[in-house]
Design a protein around this motif. Structure first.
Motif, PDB file in Angstrom:
ATOM      1  N   ILE A  27       0.836  -1.196   0.000  1.00  9.40           N
ATOM      2  CA  ILE A  27       0.000   0.000   0.000  1.00  9.40           C
ATOM      3  C   ILE A  27       0.872   1.248   0.000  1.00  9.40           C
ATOM      4  N   ILE A  28       1.945   1.229   0.789  1.00  9.21           N
ATOM      5  CA  ILE A  28       2.866   2.373   0.834  1.00  9.21           C
ATOM      6  C   ILE A  28       3.535   2.559  -0.517  1.00  9.21           C
ATOM      7  N   GLU A  29       3.931   1.452  -1.157  1.00 17.86           N
ATOM      8  CA  GLU A  29       4.557   1.533  -2.476  1.00 17.86           C
ATOM      9  C   GLU A  29       3.597   2.132  -3.499  1.00 17.86           C
ATOM     10  N   LEU A  30       2.333   1.709  -3.437  1.00 16.84           N
ATOM     11  CA  LEU A  30       1.349   2.227  -4.384  1.00 16.84           C
ATOM     12  C   LEU A  30       1.111   3.718  -4.173  1.00 16.84           C
ATOM     13  N   ASP A  31       1.092   4.162  -2.914  1.00 15.19           N
ATOM     14  CA  ASP A  31       0.936   5.584  -2.649  1.00 15.19           C
ATOM     15  C   ASP A  31       2.111   6.367  -3.225  1.00 15.19           C
ATOM     16  N   TYR A  32       3.314   5.827  -3.074  1.00 14.43           N
ATOM     17  CA  TYR A  32       4.504   6.472  -3.640  1.00 14.43           C
ATOM     18  C   TYR A  32       4.372   6.572  -5.166  1.00 14.43           C
ATOM     19  N   ARG A  33       3.970   5.475  -5.793  1.00 12.56           N
ATOM     20  CA  ARG A  33       3.823   5.483  -7.251  1.00 12.56           C
ATOM     21  C   ARG A  33       2.736   6.459  -7.699  1.00 12.56           C
ATOM     22  N   LEU A  34       1.654   6.536  -6.911  1.00  9.05           N
ATOM     23  CA  LEU A  34       0.579   7.474  -7.237  1.00  9.05           C
ATOM     24  C   LEU A  34       1.093   8.900  -7.227  1.00  9.05           C
ATOM     25  N   ARG A  35       1.855   9.252  -6.203  1.00  9.38           N
ATOM     26  CA  ARG A  35       2.378  10.610  -6.101  1.00  9.38           C
ATOM     27  C   ARG A  35       3.321  10.946  -7.255  1.00  9.38           C
ATOM     28  N   ARG A  36       3.978   9.920  -7.801  1.00  7.24           N
ATOM     29  CA  ARG A  36       4.956  10.160  -8.868  1.00  7.24           C
ATOM     30  C   ARG A  36       4.368  10.027 -10.266  1.00  7.24           C
ATOM     31  N   LEU A  42       1.018  15.838 -10.297  1.00  7.80           N
ATOM     32  CA  LEU A  42       2.245  16.355 -10.899  1.00  7.80           C
ATOM     33  C   LEU A  42       2.068  17.795 -11.361  1.00  7.80           C
ATOM     34  N   ALA A  43       0.874  18.115 -11.846  1.00  4.07           N
ATOM     35  CA  ALA A  43       0.612  19.477 -12.310  1.00  4.07           C
ATOM     36  C   ALA A  43       0.353  20.426 -11.147  1.00  4.07           C
ATOM     37  N   ALA A  44      -0.330  19.937 -10.121  1.00  6.08           N
ATOM     38  CA  ALA A  44      -0.815  20.836  -9.074  1.00  6.08           C
ATOM     39  C   ALA A  44       0.180  21.113  -7.949  1.00  6.08           C
ATOM     40  N   LEU A  61      -6.079  20.202  -2.178  1.00 10.54           N
ATOM     41  CA  LEU A  61      -6.609  19.716  -3.446  1.00 10.54           C
ATOM     42  C   LEU A  61      -7.550  18.552  -3.162  1.00 10.54           C
ATOM     43  N   THR A  62      -8.782  18.666  -3.640  1.00  7.31           N
ATOM     44  CA  THR A  62      -9.828  17.675  -3.366  1.00  7.31           C
ATOM     45  C   THR A  62     -10.392  17.164  -4.678  1.00  7.31           C
ATOM     46  N   HIS A  68     -17.365   9.517  -3.542  1.00  6.37           N
ATOM     47  CA  HIS A  68     -16.532   9.886  -2.394  1.00  6.37           C
ATOM     48  C   HIS A  68     -15.640  11.069  -2.750  1.00  6.37           C
ATOM     49  N   LEU A  69     -15.646  12.072  -1.889  1.00  2.71           N
ATOM     50  CA  LEU A  69     -14.741  13.206  -2.025  1.00  2.71           C
ATOM     51  C   LEU A  69     -13.544  12.985  -1.109  1.00  2.71           C
ATOM     52  N   VAL A  70     -12.345  13.142  -1.675  1.00  9.02           N
ATOM     53  CA  VAL A  70     -11.130  12.869  -0.920  1.00  9.02           C
ATOM     54  C   VAL A  70     -10.111  13.974  -1.167  1.00  9.02           C
ATOM     55  N   ASP A  71      -9.457  14.433  -0.095  1.00  6.82           N
ATOM     56  CA  ASP A  71      -8.318  15.333  -0.245  1.00  6.82           C
ATOM     57  C   ASP A  71      -7.118  14.502  -0.696  1.00  6.82           C
ATOM     58  N   ILE A  72      -6.461  14.926  -1.781  1.00  7.07           N
ATOM     59  CA  ILE A  72      -5.336  14.148  -2.287  1.00  7.07           C
ATOM     60  C   ILE A  72      -3.998  14.855  -2.084  1.00  7.07           C
ATOM     61  N   HIS A  73      -4.035  16.140  -1.674  1.00  2.00           N
ATOM     62  CA  HIS A  73      -2.776  16.818  -1.357  1.00  2.00           C
ATOM     63  C   HIS A  73      -3.060  18.065  -0.526  1.00  2.00           C
TER      64      HIS A  73
END
Length: 211
Positions: A27-36, A42-44, A61-62, A68-73
């Motif tokens: 799960i941690i690896e996937l979060d890292y890949r998502l961020r990259r 990447l734009a925001a 950023l939501t 489902h509404l989620v804050d992503i950064h």
């Protein structure tokens, strides 16, 4: 049990004691890949980092995933500002600045589905006591292209938001400046609009350029 065993084998779960499991390293690896790899992030993120320095407020950023509404950064300049919601935690659909600017740009079928399952919440959050009033209020927010919430999620904290659009013109997220209500009042609505609009243009330009 077989499914749990498979999830452990693939790293999505890890055993912490007899009969107890926690999320695994995958799960941690996937979060890292998502961020990259997420084009929106990447734009925001670089723009949001600049925005908080200019505004002296946090930027959040939501986005909407299904219903489902989620804050992503969150880019933060005030470490003492505690928010109830953060990256990955689903937040109320009808409450706050970013959710309302996102909702105001959804299609009618999407809104019909969301309203049917949350009409009472919509009314409590000031979006009208019936479908017609709900649609009219969202149309008003859409025309404004901006929404300022005051203490909707936490006392003494406010947020001002604008919608972000992808290259196809669909709403991709809500970008909000968040801080103590007194701080937003000191900046004032005209300046908040200018800061958010400039950030929106920059982020959308980066999104389109990344295609």
């Amino acid at each position: 049990y077989r499914y749990v065993k498979d999830l452990v084998a693939f790293g999505f779960l890890r055993k912490v004691s007899a009969g107890r499991y926690a999320l695994g390293p995958r799960i941690i690896e996937l979060d890292y890949r998502l961020r990259r790899s997420d084009p929106l992030l990447l734009a925001a993120v670089p723009v949001m980092d600049q925005l908080v320095r200019k505004a002296g407020l946090d930027a959040v950023l939501t986005t909407l995933f299904g219903d489902h509404l989620v804050d992503i950064h969150r880019s933060s300049i005030d470490p003492s500002l505690e928010l109830s919601y953060g990256r990955g935690r689903p937040r109320p659909l009808f409450q706050g600045a970013a959710p309302k600017v996102i909702l105001s740009h959804l299609s009618r079928p999407q809104l019909v589905k969301l309203y049917a399952s949350g009409a009472g919440d919509a009314e409590r959050c000031g979006l009208g006591a019936n479908w017609s009033a709900f649609r009219a209020r969202l149309a008003e927010i859409r025309r404004e292209g901006f929404y300022w919430s005051r203490g909707e999620l936490e006392p003494l904290v406010s947020g001002a938001a604008v919608p972000l659009f992808d290259a196809d013109g669909d709403v991709a997220a809500g970008l909000a400046l968040v801080g103590r209500t007194t701080a937003l009042d000191d900046i004032g609505e005209p300046r908040l609009r200018v800061l958010l609009e400039k950030a929106r243009v920059d982020i959308q330009g980066r999104l389109i350029g990344a295609r």
